[in-house]
Design a protein around this motif. Sequence first.
Motif, mmCIF file in Angstrom:
data_model
loop_
_atom_site.group_PDB
_atom_site.id
_atom_site.type_symbol
_atom_site.label_atom_id
_atom_site.label_comp_id
_atom_site.label_asym_id
_atom_site.label_seq_id
_atom_site.Cartn_x
_atom_site.Cartn_y
_atom_site.Cartn_z
ATOM 1 N N GLN A 43 0.832 -1.197 0.000
ATOM 2 C CA GLN A 43 0.000 0.000 0.000
ATOM 3 C C GLN A 43 0.870 1.252 0.000
ATOM 4 O O GLN A 43 1.981 1.265 0.530
ATOM 5 C CB GLN A 43 -0.932 -0.003 1.214
ATOM 6 N N ILE A 44 0.320 2.319 -0.583
ATOM 7 C CA ILE A 44 1.070 3.562 -0.710
ATOM 8 C C ILE A 44 1.487 4.110 0.656
ATOM 9 O O ILE A 44 2.541 4.720 0.810
ATOM 10 C CB ILE A 44 0.257 4.630 -1.491
ATOM 11 N N SER A 45 0.675 3.858 1.691
ATOM 12 C CA SER A 45 0.996 4.357 3.036
ATOM 13 C C SER A 45 2.274 3.723 3.570
ATOM 14 O O SER A 45 3.004 4.341 4.348
ATOM 15 C CB SER A 45 -0.165 4.076 3.995
ATOM 16 N N ARG A 49 5.534 5.630 4.623
ATOM 17 C CA ARG A 49 5.732 5.421 6.069
ATOM 18 C C ARG A 49 4.725 6.202 6.886
ATOM 19 O O ARG A 49 5.044 6.804 7.928
ATOM 20 C CB ARG A 49 7.169 5.800 6.472
ATOM 21 N N LEU A 50 3.488 6.191 6.431
ATOM 22 C CA LEU A 50 2.409 6.849 7.161
ATOM 23 C C LEU A 50 1.833 5.887 8.193
ATOM 24 O O LEU A 50 1.850 4.672 8.011
ATOM 25 C CB LEU A 50 1.305 7.288 6.194
ATOM 26 N N THR A 58 -5.181 7.925 3.417
ATOM 27 C CA THR A 58 -4.431 7.858 2.152
ATOM 28 C C THR A 58 -4.786 6.591 1.377
ATOM 29 O O THR A 58 -5.032 6.637 0.160
ATOM 30 C CB THR A 58 -2.920 7.891 2.421
ATOM 31 N N ASN A 59 -4.829 5.455 2.068
ATOM 32 C CA ASN A 59 -5.165 4.189 1.401
ATOM 33 C C ASN A 59 -6.592 4.210 0.867
ATOM 34 O O ASN A 59 -6.869 3.665 -0.203
ATOM 35 C CB ASN A 59 -4.977 3.022 2.367
ATOM 36 N N LYS A 60 -7.488 4.858 1.599
ATOM 37 C CA LYS A 60 -8.881 4.923 1.169
ATOM 38 C C LYS A 60 -9.004 5.757 -0.109
ATOM 39 O O LYS A 60 -9.744 5.394 -1.037
ATOM 40 C CB LYS A 60 -9.741 5.531 2.280
ATOM 41 N N ILE A 61 -8.271 6.866 -0.162
ATOM 42 C CA ILE A 61 -8.301 7.723 -1.355
ATOM 43 C C ILE A 61 -7.780 6.952 -2.571
ATOM 44 O O ILE A 61 -8.383 6.968 -3.650
ATOM 45 C CB ILE A 61 -7.468 9.001 -1.130
#
Length: 407
Positions: A43-45, A49-50, A58-61
């Motif tokens: 996942q992009i997060s 490193r979110l 962020t993952n939802k978007i």
Amino acid sequence: MKKILLITQGHTPNIGDYAIARCEEEFFKSQGFEVVRAPYEIQISEKLRLTGKLAILTNKIFSKCYFLNDIWHKKRIKSLLANADCNPEDFSCAIIGGGELVGSHKGFNSSFYNWCKVLSDKRIPIAVHGVSGDINMNARLLERYKVSLRKCFRVSVRDRKTVANFKKAYDFVPFYSPDAVFAFPKLSAFADRSEGKSGNLSDINGTCGTDSADGTAGNESRAKNVLCIPVPYAQDMEKTLGTRNEQAYFDYLINAACKNSTDGNSNRSQPFEIRLNITSTVAGDMDFVQRFADYAQNTAKNKARNNAQNIPKLTAKVIPFAQFDEFLTLLESSDLIISARMHACILALLKNRKICAVPFREKLKTFKEEHTDSQNTENLRKIIDESYAGLCALADEIQTENIRTKE
């Protein structure tokens, strides 16, 4: 030596995903292949490193925006294949699997679509092994899977329901190969652990389904060690389990532990005790595990205080998240496993333990339907052999050098 790219979720803090990756990697290495592992989805997060709410947002978007999701996955896959260890010209093929990778999960859909597109563009033959997934998704996701699956020279799925789903949604019949983890007893890692104890296929000796781990059914005075592996409560459990809220779900799990520990025998001459050990095969579930353990312990105290009849003495405690080998040891010390995680059920069967699968999702419902008889030694041996044979068939096809990329 042939080199293959093995694409799995084995990098995640999930014992089931790790077990699949470990079994497949060891199998192909035992067949003389050089194996390079790659993450199916990141996942992009994780890349940024979110943590906390920002990671969730962020993952939802990204999950809602196909365009952003595809850009991210295509970029990370191309970057991975640009690494010196992943030169496309070195690979005989890439293998995607196994697990629930072909379903309505939008991140998985984007990963599958882009892995197949990039690998095909680079002329790397693609196989899909031991996957499953629902077909309850929009037409766009279904079409993307259909396009991607056409690029694969071999596709196998891990249950009969997915065979039917593929025939209905994607217009072809895949091979059937039970989950790769069922092949574990055929691999040296299974036989070698714990100094050779509890794990060799020869240890599956016909005592499956008895009341106790030592095979002595009906020992009423003996405390039962019940290992419970729940998943966090979700609203759709009202449809699948009939539990309207989290408390009702907790009660469902406690009742399952009591009912399956007694084998329906309520006329016992002595009181008996259930030690309810609660853990998870997914590291992120441990807060929920603690909440359930607190509820179970309070419920037991209230029933004891009210002198409830036909209720076993119940104690509940949390078992910290364990690594793979530690988890196998935990299974070995349990009489019964109540699990909403499929691979905990599979590993428990292989450890000759009595299981009760919690059918909160289609995957677990299908598992319960197809493996009701798996606690019978003969049926379990058959599934183990089928799983191993599916891996062998894939290895043989790669060795023939007749595989080609598909347009």
